[in-house]
Design a protein around this motif. Sequence first.
Motif, mmCIF file in Angstrom:
data_model
loop_
_atom_site.group_PDB
_atom_site.id
_atom_site.type_symbol
_atom_site.label_atom_id
_atom_site.label_comp_id
_atom_site.label_asym_id
_atom_site.label_seq_id
_atom_site.Cartn_x
_atom_site.Cartn_y
_atom_site.Cartn_z
ATOM 1 N N UNK B 41 0.819 -1.211 0.000
ATOM 2 C CA UNK B 41 0.000 0.000 0.000
ATOM 3 C C UNK B 41 0.857 1.269 0.000
ATOM 4 N N UNK B 44 2.750 2.041 -3.257
ATOM 5 C CA UNK B 44 1.925 2.688 -4.291
ATOM 6 C C UNK B 44 1.730 4.168 -3.993
ATOM 7 N N UNK B 45 1.405 4.470 -2.742
ATOM 8 C CA UNK B 45 1.213 5.877 -2.367
ATOM 9 C C UNK B 45 2.449 6.707 -2.730
ATOM 10 N N UNK C 54 -8.416 12.964 -5.163
ATOM 11 C CA UNK C 54 -9.649 12.187 -5.292
ATOM 12 C C UNK C 54 -9.335 10.677 -5.332
ATOM 13 N N UNK C 55 -8.408 10.296 -6.198
ATOM 14 C CA UNK C 55 -8.008 8.880 -6.280
ATOM 15 C C UNK C 55 -7.451 8.387 -4.955
ATOM 16 N N UNK C 56 -6.642 9.224 -4.319
ATOM 17 C CA UNK C 56 -6.016 8.813 -3.052
ATOM 18 C C UNK C 56 -7.078 8.581 -1.975
ATOM 19 N N UNK C 58 -10.221 7.792 -2.423
ATOM 20 C CA UNK C 58 -11.036 6.636 -2.786
ATOM 21 C C UNK C 58 -10.330 5.318 -2.417
ATOM 22 N N UNK C 59 -8.999 5.306 -2.424
ATOM 23 C CA UNK C 59 -8.299 4.081 -2.006
ATOM 24 C C UNK C 59 -7.920 4.121 -0.529
ATOM 25 N N UNK C 60 -8.530 5.050 0.194
ATOM 26 C CA UNK C 60 -8.324 5.198 1.643
ATOM 27 C C UNK C 60 -6.860 5.431 1.996
ATOM 28 N N UNK C 61 -6.252 6.391 1.335
ATOM 29 C CA UNK C 61 -4.856 6.749 1.591
ATOM 30 C C UNK C 61 -4.622 7.091 3.065
ATOM 31 N N UNK D 17 -13.610 3.717 -11.451
ATOM 32 C CA UNK D 17 -12.366 4.050 -10.752
ATOM 33 C C UNK D 17 -12.569 3.874 -9.245
ATOM 34 N N UNK D 18 -13.724 4.288 -8.764
ATOM 35 C CA UNK D 18 -14.031 4.116 -7.343
ATOM 36 C C UNK D 18 -14.178 2.638 -6.964
ATOM 37 N N UNK D 21 -10.666 1.082 -6.882
ATOM 38 C CA UNK D 21 -9.862 1.481 -5.729
ATOM 39 C C UNK D 21 -10.436 0.903 -4.443
ATOM 40 N N UNK D 22 -11.747 0.794 -4.363
ATOM 41 C CA UNK D 22 -12.347 0.173 -3.178
ATOM 42 C C UNK D 22 -11.991 -1.314 -3.123
ATOM 43 N N UNK D 24 -9.352 -2.737 -4.465
ATOM 44 C CA UNK D 24 -7.910 -2.764 -4.133
ATOM 45 C C UNK D 24 -7.702 -2.642 -2.625
ATOM 46 N N UNK D 25 -8.348 -1.665 -2.031
ATOM 47 C CA UNK D 25 -8.242 -1.413 -0.588
ATOM 48 C C UNK D 25 -8.747 -2.625 0.198
ATOM 49 N N UNK D 29 -6.897 -6.006 2.658
ATOM 50 C CA UNK D 29 -7.299 -6.336 4.035
ATOM 51 C C UNK D 29 -7.867 -7.754 4.162
#
Lengths: 109, 109, 109, 109
Positions: B41, B44-45, C54-56, C58-61, D17-18, D21-22, D24-25, D29
């Motif tokens: 994770x 990627x960030x 926005x992308x960050x 959405x992936x829970x940065x 995209x959402x 990313x969801x 992926x997140x 986990x």
Amino acid sequence: MAHEKYGSLIQTLHEYMEACNHCYDACLKETDIDMMRDCIRLDRECADMCGFLEQALVRDTPFAAPLAKACAEICETCGNECKKHDHEHCQKCAQACFDCAEACKKLAA
Amino acid sequence: MAHEKYGSLIQTLHEYMEACNHCYDACLKETDIDMMRDCIRLDRECADMCGFLEQALVRDTPFAAPLAKACAEICETCGNECKKHDHEHCQKCAQACFDCAEACKKLAA
Amino acid sequence: MAHEKYGSLIQTLHEYMEACNHCYDACLKETDIDMMRDCIRLDRECADMCGFLEQALVRDTPFAAPLAKACAEICETCGNECKKHDHEHCQKCAQACFDCAEACKKLAA
Amino acid sequence: MAHEKYGSLIQTLHEYMEACNHCYDACLKETDIDMMRDCIRLDRECADMCGFLEQALVRDTPFAAPLAKACAEICETCGNECKKHDHEHCQKCAQACFDCAEACKKLAA
């Protein structure tokens, strides 16, 4: 590792992304900005795409071929616009464009 | 031109973006992937942020300082995670992280 | 899930990214492009940063706060430039900028 | 304006995209992360490409067709991976993938 796999392409994309962003920045400062509209727009498109493809190759994307194909088309269009202008940054960018388009086409094949 | 203005920072960001993406790719292939969740994770960030900052500097962004400040924080967090793992790619990535964080902090100051 | 966590911010960023890219596109077509140089440049900076944040989100940065802080600064600067121009796209973009800056500041706090 | 030109595609790309990313997140986990390696990797590829295409369409890129073509291929590959997994986020993402691939193919044609 990606560098061994893609040889000099990653470096080529990087140099081209720099040439494009430099040309974009310089065009926005030119006296004859009225003539540079398409160049500004295409420089951004190209810089973004080359930066995107570069990152994708470095993480060993499974989509190198379709991305490189799109990138080649963008580079060529940008190069054809840049070469119309006499500014040194445009001429340099045009050359970088055509080199990058060639390298992308090879990868896409 | 951006290169003269930012000295080696653009190269540092680029090498770090590569180290991060390579570490991300390698972590996704590790047998002990269960331990590598945070590393994947954070890699990627960091790769995304360094790629973003690199492009921004090359186009002479007026926002070098606030972007570099955010980037330094991300690099440091990623480095602290990577250094926990013995894989060579993690150790290399950790070192690249700390170098990049230092360079970003200088720019942000 | 990210949407529940960030409420309307993701939508705000998205609308603003669209307003900025639309303003960028329209500025490049304006007769008085000579006056729009800074607007074009700042629209790109902002659109890129808002798309990135926005992308960050959405992936829970884990880096929502530092990224939102940088984004707020960029939005404010862009809004201040846009509001100088009478074009409808600039005025709309300025308003979107200030709304987005407010939302980012709340998140960064 | 881009919204009128591209109809619902921009919204489709955004929702996808959402979803990616969801997914992926959530995959990062999951207890069975060992099974989710390809899903994590492809979710990132897709999210990045859809975010990229969305931004490009919003600024009225001249390269909508080649970018949409690459995007369709990435979406389809990601959908085929996601649908193998029973997790709700994977099933939802697979559906979003196939919808997005269809929309991109239409644009590319």
